[in-house]
Design a protein around this motif. Sequence first.
Motif, mmCIF file in Angstrom:
data_model
loop_
_atom_site.group_PDB
_atom_site.id
_atom_site.type_symbol
_atom_site.label_atom_id
_atom_site.label_comp_id
_atom_site.label_asym_id
_atom_site.label_seq_id
_atom_site.Cartn_x
_atom_site.Cartn_y
_atom_site.Cartn_z
ATOM 1 N N ILE A 39 0.870 -1.175 0.000
ATOM 2 C CA ILE A 39 0.000 0.000 0.000
ATOM 3 C C ILE A 39 0.905 1.221 0.000
ATOM 4 C CG2 ILE A 39 -1.819 1.255 1.215
ATOM 5 C CD1 ILE A 39 -2.666 -1.544 0.286
ATOM 6 N N HIS A 41 0.961 5.132 0.298
ATOM 7 C CA HIS A 41 0.070 6.178 0.809
ATOM 8 C C HIS A 41 0.883 7.379 1.241
ATOM 9 C CE1 HIS A 41 1.111 4.912 4.976
ATOM 10 N NE2 HIS A 41 1.241 3.742 4.380
ATOM 11 N N THR A 42 0.197 8.488 1.438
ATOM 12 C CA THR A 42 0.846 9.742 1.803
ATOM 13 C C THR A 42 0.474 10.114 3.228
ATOM 14 O OG1 THR A 42 0.700 10.460 -0.486
ATOM 15 C CG2 THR A 42 1.110 12.168 1.148
ATOM 16 N N ARG A 44 -0.594 12.129 6.399
ATOM 17 C CA ARG A 44 -1.573 13.202 6.533
ATOM 18 C C ARG A 44 -0.926 14.533 6.874
ATOM 19 N NH1 ARG A 44 -2.745 9.277 9.620
ATOM 20 N NH2 ARG A 44 -2.780 10.353 11.605
ATOM 21 N N THR A 49 5.732 9.992 1.409
ATOM 22 C CA THR A 49 5.203 8.764 0.837
ATOM 23 C C THR A 49 5.666 7.578 1.663
ATOM 24 O OG1 THR A 49 5.179 9.697 -1.378
ATOM 25 C CG2 THR A 49 5.171 7.297 -1.225
ATOM 26 N N LYS A 51 5.292 3.172 2.215
ATOM 27 C CA LYS A 51 4.979 1.898 1.570
ATOM 28 C C LYS A 51 4.807 0.853 2.660
ATOM 29 C CE LYS A 51 7.482 3.132 -2.582
ATOM 30 N NZ LYS A 51 8.535 2.794 -3.525
ATOM 31 N N TRP A 75 -1.196 4.042 8.850
ATOM 32 C CA TRP A 75 -1.378 3.859 7.413
ATOM 33 C C TRP A 75 -2.860 3.804 7.062
ATOM 34 C CZ3 TRP A 75 -3.797 -0.017 4.743
ATOM 35 C CH2 TRP A 75 -4.033 -1.215 5.410
ATOM 36 N N ASN A 78 -4.172 7.303 7.096
ATOM 37 C CA ASN A 78 -3.711 8.015 5.899
ATOM 38 C C ASN A 78 -4.561 7.670 4.678
ATOM 39 O OD1 ASN A 78 -1.645 9.210 7.337
ATOM 40 N ND2 ASN A 78 -0.080 7.767 6.650
ATOM 41 N N VAL A 79 -4.830 6.378 4.490
ATOM 42 C CA VAL A 79 -5.619 5.931 3.342
ATOM 43 C C VAL A 79 -7.042 6.480 3.422
ATOM 44 C CG1 VAL A 79 -6.609 3.893 2.216
ATOM 45 C CG2 VAL A 79 -4.209 3.874 2.916
ATOM 46 N N ALA A 82 -7.095 10.301 2.772
ATOM 47 C CA ALA A 82 -6.841 10.643 1.370
ATOM 48 C C ALA A 82 -7.954 10.149 0.449
ATOM 49 C CB ALA A 82 -5.501 10.052 0.933
ATOM 50 N N ALA A 85 -5.506 5.082 -2.109
ATOM 51 C CA ALA A 85 -4.064 4.862 -2.110
ATOM 52 C C ALA A 85 -3.696 4.117 -3.384
ATOM 53 C CB ALA A 85 -3.656 4.035 -0.887
ATOM 54 N N GLU A 86 -2.420 3.941 -3.577
ATOM 55 C CA GLU A 86 -1.928 3.084 -4.660
ATOM 56 C C GLU A 86 -1.685 1.707 -4.063
ATOM 57 O OE1 GLU A 86 1.890 2.550 -7.673
ATOM 58 O OE2 GLU A 86 1.749 4.351 -6.446
#
Length: 134
Positions: A39, A41-42, A44, A49, A51, A75, A78-79, A82, A85-86
């Motif tokens: 995952i 994510h960025t 907050r 970034t 992982k 995490w 954060n997801v 946002a 996520a990727e």
Amino acid sequence: MPKDINMSRMPAWLPAFNERVNNPVQRLWAPYLPPYALIVHTGRRSGKTYKTPVLAQRDGDALAIALPYGAGAQWVKNVLAAGGAEVVRGGRHYALSAPRVVSDAAPGELPGAMRRASQRMGVLTGRLEPAAKT
């Protein structure tokens, strides 16, 4: 007594150990070996970034991730903040959209193993879409 989906089911020392020892190793192979996924994510506040390797179950265009560290894990926050996520899974990149945390899933709401997991902890779920090419 109702379960607290924000509460970790793991020993207090394990997150720090995993962050320093286990996760760096898992980041090498998790993006390529389902049922693992990465995952991306960025943060907050930091904007950095991150992982995070996870165990994930895919069912069509849905992805489900059990949350043994609780829905309060950074995490996960954060997801959710946002709105996605990727996800890198099986060597392919996806966008995870419409993330939400589920507990005590109804029949058919999550794949079998994740539905059972949702009876003990939260499960993050969302839609997978092929990532836009840059």
